[in-house]
Design a protein around this motif. Sequence first.
Motif, PDB file in Angstrom:
ATOM      1  N   GLU A   1       0.067  -1.478   0.236  1.00 39.66           N
ATOM      2  CA  GLU A   1       0.086  -0.124  -0.289  1.00 39.66           C
ATOM      3  C   GLU A   1       0.757   1.498   0.013  1.00 39.66           C
ATOM      4  OE1 GLU A   1      -2.465  -0.197   3.395  1.00 39.66           O
ATOM      5  OE2 GLU A   1      -3.251  -2.115   3.006  1.00 39.66           O
ATOM      6  N   GLU A   2       2.093   1.564   0.340  1.00 38.66           N
ATOM      7  CA  GLU A   2       2.774   2.712   0.314  1.00 38.66           C
ATOM      8  C   GLU A   2       3.111   2.797  -0.408  1.00 38.66           C
ATOM      9  OE1 GLU A   2       3.405   4.648   2.841  1.00 38.66           O
ATOM     10  OE2 GLU A   2       2.086   4.092   4.654  1.00 38.66           O
ATOM     11  N   CYS A   3       3.733   1.992  -1.020  1.00 42.06           N
ATOM     12  CA  CYS A   3       4.074   1.816  -2.340  1.00 42.06           C
ATOM     13  C   CYS A   3       3.986   1.753  -3.340  1.00 42.06           C
ATOM     14  CB  CYS A   3       5.115   0.146  -3.150  1.00 42.06           C
ATOM     15  SG  CYS A   3       6.745  -0.103  -2.185  1.00 42.06           S
ATOM     16  N   ALA A   4       2.319   2.092  -3.960  1.00 36.46           N
ATOM     17  CA  ALA A   4       1.080   2.333  -4.179  1.00 36.46           C
ATOM     18  C   ALA A   4       0.704   3.352  -4.066  1.00 36.46           C
ATOM     19  CB  ALA A   4       0.553   1.419  -4.083  1.00 36.46           C
TER      20      ALA A   4
ATOM     21  N   GLY B   1       6.929  -2.564  -4.700  1.00 37.47           N
ATOM     22  CA  GLY B   1       6.211  -3.665  -3.807  1.00 37.47           C
ATOM     23  C   GLY B   1       6.155  -5.044  -3.715  1.00 37.47           C
ATOM     24  N   GLN B   2       6.047  -5.796  -4.744  1.00 41.18           N
ATOM     25  CA  GLN B   2       6.635  -6.685  -5.301  1.00 41.18           C
ATOM     26  C   GLN B   2       7.769  -7.502  -4.726  1.00 41.18           C
ATOM     27  OE1 GLN B   2       4.073  -8.873  -8.243  1.00 41.18           O
ATOM     28  NE2 GLN B   2       6.425 -10.015  -8.364  1.00 41.18           N
ATOM     29  N   ARG B   3       8.691  -6.554  -5.190  1.00 39.28           N
ATOM     30  CA  ARG B   3       9.953  -7.048  -4.968  1.00 39.28           C
ATOM     31  C   ARG B   3      10.210  -6.629  -2.965  1.00 39.28           C
ATOM     32  NH1 ARG B   3      14.233  -3.509  -8.436  1.00 39.28           N
ATOM     33  NH2 ARG B   3      13.326  -5.087  -9.987  1.00 39.28           N
ATOM     34  N   LEU B   4       9.288  -5.667  -2.465  1.00 40.43           N
ATOM     35  CA  LEU B   4       9.963  -6.175  -1.298  1.00 40.43           C
ATOM     36  C   LEU B   4       9.652  -7.249  -1.125  1.00 40.43           C
ATOM     37  CD1 LEU B   4       9.016  -2.098   0.180  1.00 40.43           C
ATOM     38  CD2 LEU B   4      11.229  -3.226   0.611  1.00 40.43           C
ATOM     39  N   VAL B   5       7.852  -7.590  -0.965  1.00 39.28           N
ATOM     40  CA  VAL B   5       8.048  -8.782  -0.616  1.00 39.28           C
ATOM     41  C   VAL B   5       8.872 -10.357  -0.508  1.00 39.28           C
ATOM     42  CG1 VAL B   5       5.530 -10.739  -0.678  1.00 39.28           C
ATOM     43  CG2 VAL B   5       5.782  -8.380  -0.508  1.00 39.28           C
ATOM     44  N   SER B   6       9.133 -10.040  -1.869  1.00 32.06           N
ATOM     45  CA  SER B   6       9.952 -11.554  -1.889  1.00 32.06           C
ATOM     46  C   SER B   6      11.588 -11.006  -2.120  1.00 32.06           C
ATOM     47  CB  SER B   6      10.741 -11.518  -4.285  1.00 32.06           C
ATOM     48  OG  SER B   6      10.837 -10.227  -4.539  1.00 32.06           O
TER      49      SER B   6
ATOM     50  N   SER C   1      -0.801 -13.698  -2.685  1.00 31.67           N
ATOM     51  CA  SER C   1      -1.456 -14.177  -1.984  1.00 31.67           C
ATOM     52  C   SER C   1      -1.029 -14.043  -0.729  1.00 31.67           C
ATOM     53  CB  SER C   1      -2.207 -15.413  -2.188  1.00 31.67           C
ATOM     54  OG  SER C   1      -2.447 -17.074  -0.861  1.00 31.67           O
ATOM     55  N   VAL C   2       0.444 -13.705  -0.318  1.00 32.78           N
ATOM     56  CA  VAL C   2       0.948 -13.778   0.844  1.00 32.78           C
ATOM     57  C   VAL C   2       0.772 -12.350   0.951  1.00 32.78           C
ATOM     58  CG1 VAL C   2       2.142 -16.141   1.462  1.00 32.78           C
ATOM     59  CG2 VAL C   2       2.964 -13.280   0.749  1.00 32.78           C
ATOM     60  N   ALA C   3       0.545 -11.534   0.455  1.00 30.22           N
ATOM     61  CA  ALA C   3       0.567  -9.890   1.032  1.00 30.22           C
ATOM     62  C   ALA C   3      -0.643  -9.123   0.644  1.00 30.22           C
ATOM     63  CB  ALA C   3       1.164  -9.175   0.009  1.00 30.22           C
ATOM     64  N   ASN C   4      -2.108 -10.254   0.592  1.00 32.84           N
ATOM     65  CA  ASN C   4      -2.649  -9.949   0.668  1.00 32.84           C
ATOM     66  C   ASN C   4      -3.608  -9.197   1.990  1.00 32.84           C
ATOM     67  OD1 ASN C   4      -5.737  -9.300  -0.625  1.00 32.84           O
ATOM     68  ND2 ASN C   4      -5.886 -11.307  -1.594  1.00 32.84           N
TER      69      ASN C   4
END
Length: 893
Positions: free
Chosen positions: A442-445, A453-458, A534-537
């Motif tokens: 949400e902060e990245c968006a 955001g996806q790169r932060l999660v991975s 899925s894990v970030a939803n």
Amino acid sequence: MGPRRWLLCTAQGADPAAEERNTRAAGKGTDSDASATSQFSNVKGLLWKRLRDRKGRAVPKTEMMAVADGERTPSQSGSHESLLPPPSAAELDLTGDNVIIRPVHGSIVGEKFCFQIITGEGSRSFGCTSLAERDRWIENLRRTVQPNKDNCERLELALSLWVYEARDLPPRRRLRCHLHLDGVLFARTTAKVAGPDGELFWGELFQLAALPPARALTLALCRDDQGHPCQTVASVTVPLAELAAARQPLERWYPLSGHSSGERAPSVRVRGRYREVRVLPIVRYKELAEFITFHYRELCAHLEPTIAVRHKEELAGALVHVLQSTGKAKAFLVDLGVAELDRFDDREALIFRENTLATKAIDEYMKLVGGKYLQDTLGEALAQLCTSDDSCEVDPSKCAGPDLSDNQNNLRQVCEETFQRIATSCEAFPAELGEIFAAWQEECAARGKVAIGQRLVSASLFLRFLCPAIMSPSLFGLVQEYPSEATARTLTLVAKVIQNLANFTTFGEKEAYMGFMNEFLEHNWSTMTAFLQSVANPESSVHMATYDGYVDLALELATLHLLLCDIFSSLDQATQEELEPLPTILNAIREGTPVPVSVRLSSTTERSLAESHKPGFVPPRDLSKHSPLIKSQSLISIRRVRSREDGTEVEPARAPSPRPSRERRNVQRTQSVPAQNKAGRRVRKQSSAEHVAEPQGEDTPGSSGPRDATGRSKLRSSVSLPRKSTVPWQRYAEEAAAAQGELYAICPLEKHGRLIEALGKEVAESREKLRLAEVRAGELEAQHRGLRHEQGQHREQLERLHQQLEEANARLANLGARLTAAEGTRKKDLERLKASEEKGRALESRLLALERENAELRGAIAQVLGHPGRTGCRPPGTQSWDEGGEDAQATSV
């Protein structure tokens, strides 16, 4: 309190409903005992809210395993049922004074997540399904034994030890390393065979907590082969005081004694640290916990560029545990992740790749809440890999050509199985991590960087958690034994493939031998994308597992206090002043004095918007609208106790009705409402009744509340009248105000006399302080003179050393010149010797030529002398060859 007994039911053959009832009853019994004897002080405020919520929950259903020591058969397959005796229930009497509950290392019992209960009747060991479950059981049992645990001072002992390797051992012998504390076995390494050169590598880490008091650590090498079980080969004893004195973990080689054969004694290399943490009553850490909870941003921002990496790792771990207990861990990690994003604004590839507080904090938090997820997802697969003999080496330079195809198939199969386990683990994924990942996205968006955001999660999940666990499973507690060289190579290749899959990249020319896996990577990119989403939803977190472990808040605050004191001892004064009142709080806790400051219960950034319209006087009925904390549970408990004393019931709190969202205004809070014990309340109620007694029918000017038929106010006297506070600084202020009121209530002459007497005492105290200051100044002056004298001596000694150094340099230069001259002379002598050798060879050749000529002349003379008729008669005065020799020969010629 009645006898404290715990009923631990086994899972086999037991009624699930009965098991659940027994478990819940055990949890509630612990809660009621603790609440009946513990004095919950209101100054704990925010600290106790989380603890009460956690204790209020029923203990979850769990399959406990109970077996008496000496009746245990270690499991070979890892099944918990293999430890169990026939279906039964274990009832333990915990009423003794010497009841000990402590964790047991898995190397002793052959199973993970076990704990031991030692009573006067003996000892029993129990096993759990996860580390969090074991910690929760241990805490509940300890609170049953000692309900007032948080209000007592205690000493916590812990040992962290790396057992690396040993050398000069008997070759080809199967050995273990046993760890004893004062003769008691606490852990042991896996059994391995020493090499032909006598070297043996273990590389195993032992984290032993809640230890009993001990003086020495004994490392014993024991045989593990048939016929000689546990026979000690050699041992060494290390004083624990030596490991406790070092500020950093101490690493060294320790020679072992007791080995008779061989020329050299064997030795073992270990790295360890022994910590003794004195844990104070939790109320002593109230201000520290409030500062950390509401001002962690300022603390991290000031300490990030100044402290070392070792301190960053320890500080991040302590902050994560404290904030997890106070309910601010999620906000803490979200803020650190956003700060990391802002810091690498134009270098997103470096996010979570440096040794920052954010990186260390997310590492520690994922280990804390994701330990069970990691064990359930990858534990079994990695354990099978560590025991498998199949090779996955695909580098042609390291394997034979005929085996390359089989090895590639093995690696492909292992990677597919590992990724399949990860992709289907969404339901077991920790909900806390999912909420943090969702907040990051949400902060990245909001910043217009959706792809980041996806790169932060991975980067956090795979780069910092899953792939390191695959590469080094022993560091994450998935296996105990350090993998062999071939297994470590397999784990490294699998981790490379999974990391490239998380990065959505393929193998290039640098690792061309891994190119056959590019098809696997491209085929699973869509599955990886779905997993990350899925894990970030936020909606998926409802179906995820939540962390149900226990954090010892008092111990973590004590550890954090020691660490911050160590950091602040080397911190510059300007940074310390910017972090006030934290240095003052740390000093007060260390010195055992009341904290003379209050902590703002809001961050500087959070309260900047509300500074302009901060309310002034707030009526008591409106305090709940402006308080930055949740309603004080301490006030509710006080009102309930007082109502029970008076025989009345307090109306239960109504469920809050939904209100329209509005902006909250923060106010500055200095301290919490103090708790009162029952005896104190009774005394105050009697004095309050005498103090407020008034004639019937008369109303005081300030009394606006309703009264009953007897003329007494319907408000309880103990609510409206002042009560003595248990907060030290508030109590001193009240006593000073009361003394001043009494001073002005007496007649003027006595008032002035008291003032003069007080001033005289102050003057005497000031004179005494001045005298002590003068004495101290004299001591410091003498010390200063001594230091100056020592400085002068050191300066003279330094000058002498400089002079000696110059003389040595001069002698060295002289010797160098002489050496150069000697070298020149030596070269000339060598040249002369060479010329003399050439002349000698020339003379030898000339001598040989002369000898040949001499031989020829002799032959010619012999011929001449042998035929006299041809030469005529000799003159009468000439001599023959025999008579004249060489001279005659020369004359004749």
